[in-house]
Scaffold this active site. Structure first.
Site, PDB file in Angstrom:
ATOM      1  N   SER A   1      -6.683  -9.214  -0.381  1.00  0.00           N
ATOM      2  CA  SER A   1      -5.973  -8.170  -1.127  1.00  0.00           C
ATOM      3  C   SER A   1      -6.950  -7.046  -1.443  1.00  0.00           C
ATOM      4  CB  SER A   1      -5.404  -8.738  -2.426  1.00  0.00           C
ATOM      5  OG  SER A   1      -6.440  -9.280  -3.218  1.00  0.00           O
ATOM      6  N   LYS A   2      -6.457  -5.982  -1.997  1.00  0.00           N
ATOM      7  CA  LYS A   2      -7.319  -4.898  -2.480  1.00  0.00           C
ATOM      8  C   LYS A   2      -6.511  -4.068  -3.448  1.00  0.00           C
ATOM      9  CE  LYS A   2     -11.556  -3.564  -1.538  1.00  0.00           C
ATOM     10  NZ  LYS A   2     -12.653  -4.458  -1.126  1.00  0.00           N
ATOM     11  N   GLY A   3      -7.201  -3.377  -4.340  1.00  0.00           N
ATOM     12  CA  GLY A   3      -6.486  -2.527  -5.278  1.00  0.00           C
ATOM     13  C   GLY A   3      -7.311  -1.329  -5.645  1.00  0.00           C
TER      14      GLY A   3
END
Ligand code: NAD
Length: 405
Positions: free
Chosen positions: A94-96
């Site tokens: 994931s990434k944000g």
């Protein structure tokens, strides 16, 4: 994704699974209203993308930067998926990010952005679903706020919801050095493949932050001669070898390398093309290009940074026969010890630093040799071998689980 496509083709991935793996599972866009110190309200845009969670909870950093875009966050979330699968830790990717300029914010504003963004994405966060970590412009301070916000909502302390925390609140010993230590380990293994060893190997390092300085320090401890180092301010070259503890002390006092007297001053780019055995780009992306690749003299490139080599340069390096240790392998030590942090938090039992380092050593060497096995079997580059190994692991999980309809 081009590299994913290439690996998928070589793996003969069936078209349905190809479509599944080419798309992120979940993309979240949130508005993050924040009260500025001036009393005005600002609204920032935040993203969180869960690319794939078939192998376990999503794992990926959060960045605060004006250049954050949804496209970039998606690409980085995919990258995390392959990286975790490559070293075979039970995480997805994931990434944000929040589109903001943290350099123009006070500590209080930064805390309010962090807490409100965390609250906005809280349904997807969790030790079993999505576990953030520091990234560009976020650090252990920010991770501590995320952990606290999540814990307040859940009415009990949940340390394993983020990694990269301060050691006092459930962070892991050895995490700070983990990425550089991983680089040292795979460099040592690659040198072994070429019949050389770290002892006496000449190493040049671009970037003297977390990854670069630790790689320089640990390879030097193993007997390597660090012939050149650079940071944003410039570079220094010394054929006899730089004294890394002394250079670290200089940087602590002066904040940058420029002006360090015990060597010849060179430009920050010149470090890439000095005469050496191992080059470690550990600064930023796209620094090895079509232009400078023909002049690189190293036998091995250990990609400490993410994406330091452009696709055009990659071809040139391959033709020159340079042994590239691709980023998703070379810098996977960081996420590996993040995994250890999550395991320790969940077990409530903390390991000493030697145990962390021993287990990191075992995962990095195993992964390196698994990649080399594929290089030899399929006659592909190390980079494509990394993607083949990673994509195959994720694909296998999907096949075993079947499709929920
Ligand atoms: P950092 O901010 O601690 O250090 C970056 C260093 O690079 C600084 O010394 C800076 O002066 C230098 N630098 C920046 N631009 C430069 C240039 N053009 N030429 C020479 N030096 C330059 O960052 P870091 O945590 O060490 O991360 C470095 C790279 O490694 C990034 O690509 C990051 O995504 C990647 N990475 C880091 C980790 C980690 O655990 N820290 C894990 C995986 C990947």
């Amino acid at each position: 994704m081009e590299r994913f496509d290439h690996a998928a083709q070589l793996l003969n991935l069936d078209p349905g699974l190809y479509k599944v793996l080419r798309n992120p599972e979940k993309q979240i866009i949130v508005s993050v209203p924040v009260l500025r110190d001036s009393g005005e309200v600002e609204v920032y845009t935040g993203y969180r993308v869960l690319y794939n969670t078939s192998r376990g909870p999503a794992k990926g950093g959060i960045r605060f930067d004006l250049n954050v875009t949804l496209e970039e966050v998606k690409a980085l979330a995919a990258w995390m998926t392959w990286k975790c699968a490559l070293v075979n830790i039970p995480f997805g990717g994931s990434k944000g990010g929040v589109v903001c300029d943290p350099t123009s914010m006070s500590m209080g504003e930064l805390e309010r952005v962090t807490r409100r963004y965390t609250a906005s994405i809280i349904e997807t966060l969790g030790p079993d679903s999505d576990v953030p970590a520091p990234d560009v412009n976020t650090n252990e301070r920010v991770m501590a706020w995320i952990m606290d916000t999540y814990s307040m909502h859940h009415r009990h302390t949940v340390t394993s919801v983020v990694t990269g925390k301060p050691v006092e609140m459930g962070g892991s010993l050895g995490r700070r050095e983990a990425t550089g230590r991983g680089c040292m380990i795979v460099t040592r293994e690659a040198l072994g493949k070429l019949g050389m060893s770290l002892k006496g190997a000449r190493v040049a390092v671009q970037g003297f932050g977390n990854v670069g300085s630790v790689t320089a320090e640990l390879t030097a401890k193993e007997g390597a001669i660090i012939v050149a180092v650079s940071d944003k301010s410039g570079g220094v070259h010394n054929r006899q070898g730089l004294d890394i503890p002394d250079l670290l002390q200089w940087v602590r006092e002066h904040r940058h390398i420029a002006g360090y007297p015990k060597g010849e001053q060179i430009s920050k780019e010149a470090v890439l093309t000095v005469d050496c055995d191992v080059l470690v780009p550990a600064a930023t992306e796209n620094v090895i290009t079509r232009k400078n690749a023909p002049h690189i003299k190293a036998k091995i490139i250990c990609e400490g940074a993410n994406g330091p080599t452009t696709a055009a340069a990659d071809e040139i390096l391959e033709k020159k026969g340079i042994f590239v240790i691709p980023d998703i392998l070379a810098n996977a030590g960081g996420v590996t010890v993040s995994y250890f942090e999550w395991v320790q938090d969940r077990g409530g039992y903390f390991w000493d630093e030697d145990t962390v380092n021993r287990r990191l050593e075992s995962i990095m060497t195993r992964s390196f040799h698994e990649v080399m096995g594929l290089v030899e079997k399929h006659k592909v580059s190390t980079r494509i071998a990394c993607y083949m190994l990673a994509v195959d692991r994720v694909a296998k999980m999907h096949r075993l689980r079947g499709m929920y309809a």
